[in-house]
Write a protein that holds these residues in place. Sequence first.
Motif, PDB file in Angstrom:
ATOM      1  N   LEU A 105       0.849  -1.180   0.000  1.00 33.07           N
ATOM      2  CA  LEU A 105       0.000   0.000   0.000  1.00 33.07           C
ATOM      3  C   LEU A 105       0.887   1.233   0.000  1.00 33.07           C
ATOM      4  O   LEU A 105       1.769   1.382   0.847  1.00 33.07           O
ATOM      5  N   VAL A 106       0.659   2.095  -0.964  1.00 31.42           N
ATOM      6  CA  VAL A 106       1.316   3.397  -0.991  1.00 31.42           C
ATOM      7  C   VAL A 106       0.207   4.410  -0.792  1.00 31.42           C
ATOM      8  O   VAL A 106      -0.732   4.478  -1.574  1.00 31.42           O
ATOM      9  N   TYR A 107       0.320   5.165   0.265  1.00 31.18           N
ATOM     10  CA  TYR A 107      -0.722   6.122   0.591  1.00 31.18           C
ATOM     11  C   TYR A 107      -0.293   7.507   0.148  1.00 31.18           C
ATOM     12  O   TYR A 107       0.814   7.950   0.440  1.00 31.18           O
ATOM     13  N   GLU A 108      -1.169   8.165  -0.568  1.00 29.59           N
ATOM     14  CA  GLU A 108      -0.964   9.558  -0.975  1.00 29.59           C
ATOM     15  C   GLU A 108      -2.188  10.338  -0.506  1.00 29.59           C
ATOM     16  O   GLU A 108      -3.277   9.781  -0.367  1.00 29.59           O
ATOM     17  N   PRO A 109      -2.051  11.637  -0.284  1.00 26.46           N
ATOM     18  CA  PRO A 109      -3.158  12.410   0.291  1.00 26.46           C
ATOM     19  C   PRO A 109      -4.389  12.547  -0.612  1.00 26.46           C
ATOM     20  O   PRO A 109      -5.493  12.667  -0.105  1.00 26.46           O
ATOM     21  N   THR A 110      -4.213  12.521  -1.924  1.00 25.87           N
ATOM     22  CA  THR A 110      -5.367  12.692  -2.817  1.00 25.87           C
ATOM     23  C   THR A 110      -5.291  11.708  -3.977  1.00 25.87           C
ATOM     24  O   THR A 110      -4.231  11.156  -4.279  1.00 25.87           O
ATOM     25  N   ASP A 111      -6.423  11.522  -4.651  1.00 23.59           N
ATOM     26  CA  ASP A 111      -6.442  10.675  -5.846  1.00 23.59           C
ATOM     27  C   ASP A 111      -5.531  11.231  -6.927  1.00 23.59           C
ATOM     28  O   ASP A 111      -4.910  10.481  -7.677  1.00 23.59           O
ATOM     29  N   THR A 113      -2.661  12.878  -6.529  1.00 23.49           N
ATOM     30  CA  THR A 113      -1.259  12.558  -6.255  1.00 23.49           C
ATOM     31  C   THR A 113      -0.979  11.070  -6.432  1.00 23.49           C
ATOM     32  O   THR A 113       0.118  10.703  -6.839  1.00 23.49           O
ATOM     33  N   VAL A 114      -1.964  10.228  -6.155  1.00 25.67           N
ATOM     34  CA  VAL A 114      -1.805   8.796  -6.413  1.00 25.67           C
ATOM     35  C   VAL A 114      -1.616   8.568  -7.910  1.00 25.67           C
ATOM     36  O   VAL A 114      -0.695   7.881  -8.343  1.00 25.67           O
ATOM     37  N   ARG A 152      -5.602   3.150 -11.039  1.00 23.39           N
ATOM     38  CA  ARG A 152      -4.653   3.553 -10.020  1.00 23.39           C
ATOM     39  C   ARG A 152      -4.449   2.479  -8.956  1.00 23.39           C
ATOM     40  O   ARG A 152      -3.733   2.666  -7.999  1.00 23.39           O
ATOM     41  N   THR A 153      -5.100   1.346  -9.114  1.00 22.46           N
ATOM     42  CA  THR A 153      -4.913   0.226  -8.202  1.00 22.46           C
ATOM     43  C   THR A 153      -3.995  -0.776  -8.853  1.00 22.46           C
ATOM     44  O   THR A 153      -4.222  -1.207  -9.970  1.00 22.46           O
TER      45      THR A 153
END
Length: 156
Positions: A105-111, A113-114, A152-153
């Motif tokens: 899992l890579v977490y970014e603050p917004t869709d 930035t993902v 993005r998944t």
Amino acid sequence: MLDLLASRDHLRSAIAGRRRRALRPPPQLTADEWADTYRIVPSETSAVTGRWDTSMYEVARGPMRAITEPGVRIISGMASAQIFKTSTIETALGYFMHLNPRPLLVYEPTDTTVAAFVDSKLDPMIRATPAPVAVLRLERRLTLASPACLMRTKFF
């Protein structure tokens, strides 16, 4: 016609060789050693392209080593160089995709930035580095056929 058929001994030897290669454990490498051995920096993401060389970015060696160190659960870093943070994340993802597959899992603050990270950094790194690409071939065939798959998944 008989020239086209392999002998039983030849077939058994070929099958045994494939079985040995398939069952061989992955090499015991730290993340920085993996990057030096397998990682390719694509031209889309960097002015310095080709095989990754951790010695050019010594500041990243410690965090990259910590990624694969037993017992380490949190890695904190503060750096002014963007190369340190992004490259460490890319190396961790490539290492685990290739040598130790697991849910990531890579977490970014917004869709946004993902999507930007995946499109501009992760996808080019995966395409340029042959080791994770080989692991992902079968998985991508399975997941991209599914209508529930989001761009993005990433499934590794």
